[in-house]
Design a protein around this motif. Structure first.
Motif, PDB file in Angstrom:
ATOM      1  N   ARG A   1       0.970  -0.914  -0.159  1.00 32.37           N
ATOM      2  CA  ARG A   1      -0.141   0.237   0.113  1.00 32.37           C
ATOM      3  C   ARG A   1       0.925   1.532  -0.064  1.00 32.37           C
ATOM      4  NH1 ARG A   1      -4.167   1.398   4.293  1.00 32.37           N
ATOM      5  NH2 ARG A   1      -4.297   3.812   3.965  1.00 32.37           N
TER       6      ARG A   1
ATOM      7  N   SER B   1       2.137   2.239  -3.401  1.00 27.56           N
ATOM      8  CA  SER B   1       1.281   1.808  -4.332  1.00 27.56           C
ATOM      9  C   SER B   1       1.065   3.339  -4.147  1.00 27.56           C
ATOM     10  CB  SER B   1      -0.160   1.411  -3.932  1.00 27.56           C
ATOM     11  OG  SER B   1      -0.605   1.614  -2.909  1.00 27.56           O
ATOM     12  N   GLU B   2       0.955   4.007  -3.056  1.00 22.20           N
ATOM     13  CA  GLU B   2       1.054   5.469  -3.052  1.00 22.20           C
ATOM     14  C   GLU B   2       1.986   6.341  -3.700  1.00 22.20           C
ATOM     15  OE1 GLU B   2      -0.103   5.981   1.092  1.00 22.20           O
ATOM     16  OE2 GLU B   2      -1.639   4.686   1.248  1.00 22.20           O
TER      17      GLU B   2
ATOM     18  N   LYS C   1      -2.084   0.748  -7.967  1.00 15.67           N
ATOM     19  CA  LYS C   1      -2.993  -0.360  -7.604  1.00 15.67           C
ATOM     20  C   LYS C   1      -1.962  -1.410  -6.858  1.00 15.67           C
ATOM     21  CE  LYS C   1      -7.199   0.615 -10.253  1.00 15.67           C
ATOM     22  NZ  LYS C   1      -8.720   0.069 -10.246  1.00 15.67           N
ATOM     23  N   THR C   2      -2.299  -1.802  -5.633  1.00 16.17           N
ATOM     24  CA  THR C   2      -1.121  -2.423  -5.057  1.00 16.17           C
ATOM     25  C   THR C   2      -1.807  -3.815  -6.092  1.00 16.17           C
ATOM     26  OG1 THR C   2      -3.309  -3.616  -4.049  1.00 16.17           O
ATOM     27  CG2 THR C   2      -1.426  -1.944  -2.929  1.00 16.17           C
TER      28      THR C   2
END
Length: 188
Positions: free
Chosen positions: A30, A33-34, A39-40
């Motif tokens: 996560r 991904s940020e 997306k994960t």
């Protein structure tokens, strides 16, 4: 040729940085991904598991270190080689808040798969072997001090460098790293 890094390269770069800052257990897909903006599930496309990602990160990091070692002119005196190596090690600290990736993972080794353990051990052995050659050269030249066999002295030196990076991070100063290098120099 496109100069932008690929998603895979970005994921690896961010994973390496996060591990150097927080360790293996201090980041997640996560977080990546940020940072990368994917997306994960996209991360799982490139790296099905976190262990796959970490193993690839260790490989990439190790290759970069080996390239740096190979870039040091073999004709230099040993004390200059050691100084360049120490400066390179100091760059790992960044702003004083990072630790060598493999040093950080060594602290987490019991929670990591055997493949990562072996890759981290190989990283240590590569650095220790290079340092052993430099120490042997330095003793022969009279520019460095090393007690005992060069291989044993190199393991001690590498452990001291790894420890100094931790202490440098703790005290927000690179002087700890410089202190280690100074201990191996012949007094002028």
């Amino acid at each position: 040729m496109d100069t932008q890094s690929t998603v895979r390269e970005q994921l690896l770069d961010h994973a390496i940085t996060l591990m150097m800052l927080r360790g293996y257990n201090g980041f997640s897909y996560r977080d990546l991904s940020e940072l990368v903006g994917v997306k994960t599930s996209s991360i799982h496309y490139y790296f099905p598991s976190k262990d796959d990602l970490v193993l690839e990160a260790v490989k990439q990091y190790s290759e970069e270190v080996v390239r740096a070692l190979q870039s040091i002119d073999p004709a230099l005196p040993a004390n200059e080689k050691l100084s360049l190596y120490t400066r390179f090690f100091g760059k790992t600290l960044g702003d004083g808040n990072q630790i060598c990736l493999c040093g950080m993972l060594a602290a987490d080794i019991e929670t990591l798969p055997e493949t990562v353990r072996e890759a981290v051990q190989a990283f240590f052995r590569t650095n220790e072997a290079w340092l052993a050659k430099v120490l042997a050269q330095g003793v022969e030249e009279g520019t460095l001090v090393a007690k005992g066999k060069p291989e044993s002295a190199a393991r001690t030196l590498f452990a001291a460098l790894q420890g100094s990076v931790i202490a440098s991070r703790l005290f927000h100063t690179k002087s700890r790293l410089e202190d280690v290098e100074a201990m191996w120099r012949v007094a002028a």
